[in-house]
Every structure is written in structure tokens, then in C-alpha cells.
Design an enzyme around this catalytic site. Sequence first.
Site, short mmCIF file in Angstrom:
data_model
loop_
_atom_site.label_atom_id
_atom_site.label_comp_id
_atom_site.label_asym_id
_atom_site.label_seq_id
_atom_site.Cartn_x
_atom_site.Cartn_y
_atom_site.Cartn_z
CG HIS A 1 -0.57 0.70 -4.54
ND1 HIS A 1 -0.81 0.51 -5.89
CD2 HIS A 1 -0.62 -0.52 -3.98
CE1 HIS A 1 -0.99 -0.78 -6.12
NE2 HIS A 1 -0.87 -1.43 -4.98
CB THR B 1 -0.90 0.00 1.26
OG1 THR B 1 -1.66 -1.20 1.25
CG2 THR B 1 -1.83 1.19 1.28
#
Length: 342
Positions: free
Chosen positions: A43, A40
Site C-alpha cells: 500500500h 501494508t
Amino acid sequence: MRALVKHPDEEGFRLEEMPKPTPGPDEVVVKVHTAGICGTDLHIYRWDDWARSTVPAPMTIGHEFSGHIEELGSNVGGFVVGELVGAEGHVVCGQCRNCLAGRRHLCQEPKGIGVNIPGAFADYVVIPKGNLWRHEEGLSPEIAALFDPFGNAVHTALKFPVLGEDVLITGAGPIGLMAAAVVNHAGARNTVVTDVNPFRLALALEMGATRAVDVRSGDLGAVQAELGMTEGFDVALEVSGSPAAFDDILANTIHGANVAMLGIPAEPFPIDWSTVIFNMLNLKGIYGREMFDTWYKMNVLIQSGIDISPVITHRFPAADYEKAFAALQSAESGKVLLDWTS
Ligand code: NAD
Ligand code: ZN
């Protein structure tokens, strides 16, 4: 204090100075010891469409961490300054049907620490008291920093009974690797892990997998035969997000198999529903951790001897975060940690 901050309209992060936080009445300030980098965070680093539409930049990021309590809010009892703690990264609304019924992991509107609200890649982080988890005395801060992704692994691995079963795990990322250790510890007969990354497949064997299969060259049917299996895997854990891995699950599971789905596909993909239907597969989506039953189980799994430390492949001082993100993106990494004490 130092904080790793995401700014809008640029790649990467900035390590900045900002004021040390003070806790609100129901909050706790934690001095961060070790933090883990998750997909995450990558990202958000790359600032892809998902990150742009989700993260209210500028904001401090990071949600996998351990640390010691620095300061308690005036309404917080049951915790002591100096204790080693972690935090459930999903801050729940407390008002939806599931929250009110005590099923907090099913909250309608959870907010993610380091995703929707300021995170833990900093010298200090503010945590709502309901999200705090006290670690056992003596637990190493590095293992404690793994509890967020370890919780994903435990939640997935123990969703279905695995004692005596043949288990297929697709994906040997940090979560798949820890899931392999859990499934093995929980008494599976065979734990077969697949990936397309030889470094990670080698780690899977270290984590206790019976076989580690590179699906680019290996044949899962042949592996089943070698292991004396005749009808397919009883349980499958999808922890890659890869459509091809889901096809492998469809092709290699027994009728009525239990399939736990944690991997997040980059985009929607077609599924061979006829196989799902004719084989009467049981598909279950898995998100986050159960609050706090998964945390309880992680604790007792560690106490009963499970070793998840081989998943840690890199450690960097926080200031070297660029090197840490480069390591994570190399083909040869498991979990990459940032040390906030140096
Ligand atoms: P990761 O990206 O490090 O690991 C995924 C692994 O899958 C990689 O090693 C990759 O090489 C492998 N892979 C790619 N194609 C494959 C194929 N065809 N067959 C088998 N393996 C293949 O991710 P991670 O941190 O271990 O997380 C695993 C997955 O879970 C990711 O998709 C992540 O986004 C997702 N995730 C979900 C939750 C949740 O709550 N549902 C939480 C955290 C992460
Ligand atoms: Zn809720």
C-alpha cells in the site's frame, strides 16, 4: 547505512544512504538481518489514499524483520549485544486505560514501526526497549523475520478453541497459510482453506490443510459432505478481507460458530445480519498480536515442531527490492524476504 525510503508524491521507494542511528536512553539499535514484505508495504509502495493519509513521508518503511543487537541505550538492561531479536511493531502510548491495565494490544493510540515511525527496511533500526523480543538461540533469522505476520496468524488461530473442531480459513495469503499450520498443529479435526489463487491453495496443503478449495469452482457444501460434516464449520478465520469470503463463512458455519476476523476489507461492505443474528454467530475483530503472550506462544509452537517455512517463496538481496515487490505482486508468491546482510 542503506535505507528504503518512501518519498511523498511518487510511487515506489528509493534506496538511500543515511547516517547510522544511535540509541536514545530507552532504545536499542538492531542490525537488520532479514526483512519480510507485507501487504501494508505494498500500500505504501503504491502510495494509495490510506498510505498518503498515514505515512509521514519521507520515511524509512518496513516492520517485519529480524536482526542482532548492535547497541544498547544507557537505560536498557536484560539484553546483550549480538543477540537475535525481533520487535513488536506496535509502539503503544503507555497512558490509555488499556495500556495502564496491561492490555497493550488494545492501546488507544498505537504507532506502527515503518508506518507511523521509521522502519526496518534498512541496515539498522532503532527499537524502543519495551518492543524488543529476544528469540531462542538457534532460531533461523528467516523464521524470526516471520514473527510479525506469524503473530497475526497465531493471534487469529488461537482466539477460539480449535481442538477437535472443524475450521474454515478464508484466504491463503501468508497469514492464512500460517494460520492453517497453527490450527492443524493445535488439533483441529478438519482445516479447510479457501482462496482464488491455485498457487497459494497448493501451499495450504503443504502447510497441513485437510482441503484447499478454490471458491471460483469448488463448493464448500460438497467439501463438508465429503468430510462427513453435517452442520457446518465450528470456527472460521477470515483472513482475506474479501466480502465474498465473509458470505462463505455465513453460509457454511454451525449455529453459534466462533468467527475471528483479521482480513481488512478495502472498503465497507454489506453484511447479511439476519444470518449473524439467527445463527447466533460470535464475531471477533483481531488486530496485531497480544503483547507479548502471542510472541510466547509463537516461540513454543516452533519448539513443539510447527513448520512455517513453506510460506517463504522468495528471497532477494535488499538492493533487489524492486524484484521483491514484483514477486509479491505476482500470482505465485507466499512470503517474500529481503536479505539485508548482502
Ligand atoms: P494477502 O492479501 O496476501 O492474502 C489474502 C488472500 O485472500 C489472497 O491470497 C487472495 O487471493 C485471497 N482471497 C481473495 N478473495 C477471496 C475469496 N473470495 N475467498 C477466499 N480467499 C480470497 O494478505 P495477508 O498478508 O495474508 O493478510 C491477510 C489479510 O489480513 C489482509 O486483508 C490484510 O490486510 C490483513 N491483515 C490484518 C492485520 C490485522 O492486524 N488485523 C494484520 C496484517 C494483515
Ligand atoms: Zn495506549
